[in-house]
Design a protein around this motif. Structure first.
Motif, PDB file in Angstrom:
ATOM      1  N   ALA A   1      -2.704  -1.813  -4.069  1.00  0.00           N
ATOM      2  CA  ALA A   1      -3.453  -2.908  -3.154  1.00  0.00           C
ATOM      3  C   ALA A   1      -2.682  -4.004  -2.956  1.00  0.00           C
TER       4      ALA A   1
ATOM      5  N   TYR B   1      -6.262  -5.466   3.630  1.00  0.00           N
ATOM      6  CA  TYR B   1      -6.117  -6.367   2.390  1.00  0.00           C
ATOM      7  C   TYR B   1      -7.580  -6.290   1.444  1.00  0.00           C
ATOM      8  N   ASP B   2      -8.421  -5.317   1.870  1.00  0.00           N
ATOM      9  CA  ASP B   2      -9.735  -5.163   1.517  1.00  0.00           C
ATOM     10  C   ASP B   2      -9.870  -4.075   0.564  1.00  0.00           C
ATOM     11  N   VAL B   3      -8.804  -3.116   0.395  1.00  0.00           N
ATOM     12  CA  VAL B   3      -8.711  -1.459   0.192  1.00  0.00           C
ATOM     13  C   VAL B   3      -7.848  -1.375  -0.860  1.00  0.00           C
ATOM     14  N   ALA B   4      -7.753  -0.266  -1.782  1.00  0.00           N
ATOM     15  CA  ALA B   4      -6.931   0.288  -2.707  1.00  0.00           C
ATOM     16  C   ALA B   4      -6.355   1.672  -2.156  1.00  0.00           C
TER      17      ALA B   4
ATOM     18  N   GLU C   1      -4.310 -10.525  -4.602  1.00  0.00           N
ATOM     19  CA  GLU C   1      -5.414 -11.244  -4.555  1.00  0.00           C
ATOM     20  C   GLU C   1      -4.956 -12.889  -4.543  1.00  0.00           C
TER      21      GLU C   1
ATOM     22  N   LEU D   1       0.697  -1.226   0.069  1.00  0.00           N
ATOM     23  CA  LEU D   1       0.073   0.124   0.000  1.00  0.00           C
ATOM     24  C   LEU D   1       0.834   1.264   0.033  1.00  0.00           C
TER      25      LEU D   1
ATOM     26  N   ASP E   1     -13.571  -0.171  -6.667  1.00  0.00           N
ATOM     27  CA  ASP E   1     -13.040   1.162  -6.789  1.00  0.00           C
ATOM     28  C   ASP E   1     -13.937   2.404  -6.418  1.00  0.00           C
TER      29      ASP E   1
ATOM     30  N   ARG F   1      -3.601   2.888  -8.010  1.00  0.00           N
ATOM     31  CA  ARG F   1      -4.247   2.070  -7.149  1.00  0.00           C
ATOM     32  C   ARG F   1      -3.273   1.205  -6.579  1.00  0.00           C
TER      33      ARG F   1
ATOM     34  N   CYS G   1     -12.365   0.728  -2.268  1.00  0.00           N
ATOM     35  CA  CYS G   1     -12.824  -0.524  -2.232  1.00  0.00           C
ATOM     36  C   CYS G   1     -11.792  -1.177  -3.340  1.00  0.00           C
ATOM     37  N   ALA G   2     -11.278  -2.204  -2.952  1.00  0.00           N
ATOM     38  CA  ALA G   2     -10.108  -2.948  -3.777  1.00  0.00           C
ATOM     39  C   ALA G   2     -10.689  -3.453  -5.243  1.00  0.00           C
ATOM     40  N   ARG G   3     -12.087  -3.955  -5.061  1.00  0.00           N
ATOM     41  CA  ARG G   3     -12.816  -4.597  -5.956  1.00  0.00           C
ATOM     42  C   ARG G   3     -14.032  -3.983  -6.544  1.00  0.00           C
TER      43      ARG G   3
END
Length: 700
Positions: A188, A171-174, A191, A36, A54, A186, A50-52
């Motif tokens: 992150a 682990y859930d964010v960008a 995965e 990060l 945006d 971004r 949100c990583a998935r």
């Protein structure tokens, strides 16, 4: 680094404030910095997305919270973009309100049933609106690969969550820093193909298995079938698949991995490759400080075992442990400490009751219409014991075994009456049996002997050699019943409330054709009243009439002291007062029972008992007395709830000189009230590890 790739054991200055020197928190901070590109002290300008999906979750973060459940970004409420989140339902005992970031094309059910900590799955980030701290919980729930059990102090908890703050997994964010990053940048975490925990590892062969996150039923979860189903849920791993040059995985260690398949289409198995720690970090073997932490955990485990042995052998006072728990502040932390102590006692009770399975199932169970009288029990044991040959009376100076044997038709029998106590079959009233007897004859011969007297039919169905239904539903290593939250009220008030709940559960409306409904009567006994219910054998007083039936005497004592003329014909729910068992006068080591167990178990008028114990040790003795095996053949009660009651004054929440908490146990007769649901695993809708009804074992 050494030849295996072990990282250098150096920590940047200032990081110890955030990591407290723990190896897993140092690993998590390295992962956050590497992927990060942010520091632990916060930045008000960083965009958190949100990583998935945006969608923007927040502008700025306050700090990186490093606990034992993984790295989290701590957010201020005013910085969160609530329009991009959706509130999810939660239970009454929750520690946080859960929000999910909205992802285009995702339904509400997809969001509600997403898994935690996998970093994949195509679902939005999970946000926690913290409403309670985790003080009193030394270890996190093992629901993700990030979780590590460090047995933190109860006053600290496994992470320093702050009530009112918002948390989201790193682990859930960008993230994007608008000052230095372009618009399309971004940053992150990667995965993984899968994540889970190491189920087992065989160092000699270099093979093991991983249970993926979200899989239930594979490890004593009360679901699923045999070994084939367990194997299908596990992912195989070999030494060559471990990244970074490591050659060992620790059972329980959280890992990330890539999935491959092998075998024929009809027998295809999942194989793990590129196995790393969470976030792509090295596995535990290569993390600096992990080996020292494992050694320290082993030493702490030995110290706890020694403390338990000292307490059991009388070398350590239970009162000192209770006083230490009473000094825990604040109240939330003390409530968890007291609850942990009660849960430990509940697990011990379950182990003891399972060890007594032979006496419960083979000798002393009374169930429904098939009641065994004391005389029938004695006759059955006598038939099996009289089969001993005269030459076996004394052999090599040793007394023969008193274990039951099948009857040999040609054996000459005597008329000597069997005395269970003098024969060594039972030490006192309740006989501890470490394993069930193994008959060499048929079940009918073993249970009933050779004669077909009418009383022999009372010995029960020869197929009834298993555990009772309520005890069968208790998994190995599980608590014996629900362990509810610690009460701040006094034990007397908590016991009255529990008795009222038992009365409501055991009462029922009158069926058609009957005049009155059944509503049990709650009776609070004094210590003198408890003493009046004890039989002569329990008090250590010799009876003049040796032929007097102890069970009949116990039933008569209940009828004399709780007469129908005064209390009515309704069933009884008795509340027993607190009090320690005291040794006999004259220095004898044997203790008279504190609980009038024979009277309570023998009288069918008593359908519920609420017992107040002075601590976990006394709770174990009281519970085994009421629910354990009985050499007299009386039916056990079913434990349905246990909890601690602190008697805490609201003005003394932060005081360290509060009195020790008392324990309350609730028992109900089989076939009544909550005992009916206890006969199946589905009826025990609580965590089998700690007894909490707000979650299940896989989330504990």
């Amino acid at each position: 680094a050494d030849p295996r790739g072990t990282m250098a054991d150096d920590e940047p200055p200032g990081d110890a404030v955030h990591t407290k020197g723990l190896w897993n928190r140092r690993r998590d901070l390295r992962c956050v910095r590497r992927h990060l590109g942010i520091g632990p002290d916060g930045d008000p300008d960083v965009e958190v997305r949100c990583a998935r999906g945006d969608r923007v979750i927040a502008i700025g973060y306050r700090r990186v919270l490093l606990g034992d459940h993984g790295p989290y970004l701590e957010l201020e409420r005013e910085d969160v973009r609530w329009e991009n989140l959706r509130l999810m339902p939660g239970g009454a005992a929750r520690f946080y309100d859960e929000y999910r970031a909205i992802v285009d094309g995702e339904s509400y059910d997809d969001i509600a049933h997403s898994s935690l900590g996998t970093g994949g799955g195509g679902r939005g980030a999970k946000l926690y609106d913290q409403i309670k701290t985790v003080e009193g919980q030394g270890n996190p729930p093992r629901d993700s690969a990030w979780a590590v059990a460090n047995n933190r102090p109860h006053e600290e908890g496994y992470a320093a969550y702050v009530v009112g703050k918002i948390y989201v997994g790193a682990y859930d964010v960008a993230v994007r820093d608008p000052i230095v990053d372009d618009d399309d940048v971004r940053r992150a975490m990667p995965e993984p193909g899968g994540s889970g925990r190491v189920a087992w590892w065989k160092p000699a062969r270099g093979v093991g298995a991983i249970v993926p996150d979200g899989v239930v039923g594979a490890r004593n979860e009360g679901r699923g079938g045999g070994e084939e189903e367990f194997a299908a849920k596990e992912v195989l791993v070999t030494r060559d698949a471990i990244a970074g040059g490591a050659d060992v995985l620790a059972p329980g260690e959280g890992v990330w991995f890539d999935l491959e398949s092998s075998g024929s289409p009809s027998d295809r198995r999942s194989i793990a490759s590129n196995v790393t720690g969470p976030g792509g970090e090295p596995v535990r073997q290569l993390c600096p400080g992990a080996a020292a932490a494992a050694a320290e955990a082993a030493r702490n485990g030995r110290r706890r075992s020694e403390t338990a042995r000292a307490l059991r052998d009388g070398r350590r006072s239970a009162a000192s442990d209770a006083a230490a728990r009473a000094r825990t502040v604040p109240w939330e932390a003390r409530a968890e400490v007291e609850r942990d102590a009660v849960a430990g006692a509940a697990r011990r009770i379950a182990r003891i009751l399972r060890d007594n399975c032979a006496a419960i199932a083979g000798l002393a169970r009374i169930e429904g219409e098939g009641q065994r009288t004391l005389r029938a029990c004695l006759r059955g044991w006598a038939k099996q014991t009289r089969a001993r040959k005269p030459s076996e009376t004394v052999r090599n100076g040793q007394r023969p075994s008193t274990a039951p044997r099948p009857i040999e038709p040609t054996t000459t029998t005597t008329t000597t009456r069997l005395d269970l106590t003098s024969a060594g079959r039972a030490k006192g009233l309740f006989a501890p049996v470490t394993r069930p007897p193994t008959p060499t004859g048929s079940p009918k011969t073993f249970l009933r002997g050779t004669n077909d007297d009418d009383d022999d039919d009372a010995m029960g169905d020869p197929t009834a050699v298993a555990l009772p239904a309520w005890l069968t539903a208790v998994a190995r290593g599980a608590v014996v019943c629900e362990v509810s939250h610690t009460r701040a009220s006094s034990a007397e008030d908590a016991a009255r409330d529990a008795a009222g709940r038992v009365r409501d559960r055991c009462g029922f409306e009158a069926p058609a054709g009957l005049e009155d409904s059944v509503r049990p009567c709650v009776v609070e006994l004094t210590r003198d009243g408890v003493g009046a219910l004890r039989t002569a054998d329990e008090c250590g007083v010799s009876r003049g009439d040796r032929d007097l039936d102890p069970v009949a005497e116990a039933v008569a004592r209940v009828d004399e002291n709780l007469p129908v003329a005064e209390f009515g014909a309704s069933p009884l729910v008795l509340v027993l007062p607190t009090g320690e068992e005291k040794a006999k006068a004259g220095g004898g080591g044997a203790r008279p029972p504190r609980v009038p167990r024979l009277a309570l178990r023998a009288s069918k008028r008593v359908v519920g008992v609420v017992c107040v114990s002075s601590g976990p040790e006394q709770l174990v003795r009281d519970a085994v007395a009421l629910a354990g095996a009985c050499a007299r053949g009386t039916a056990p009660f079913v434990p349905t709830e246990v909890f601690a009651a602190a008697g805490l004054d609201a003005t003394r929440e932060w005081s360290r000189d509060n009195p020790p908490a008392l324990n309350v146990a609730v028992f109900e007769r089989a076939g009544w009230g909550a005992a009916i649901a206890m006969e199946t695993s589905t009826g025990r809708d609580y965590c089998w590890r700690c007894g909490d009804r707000s979650h299940r074992k896989r989330d504990c």
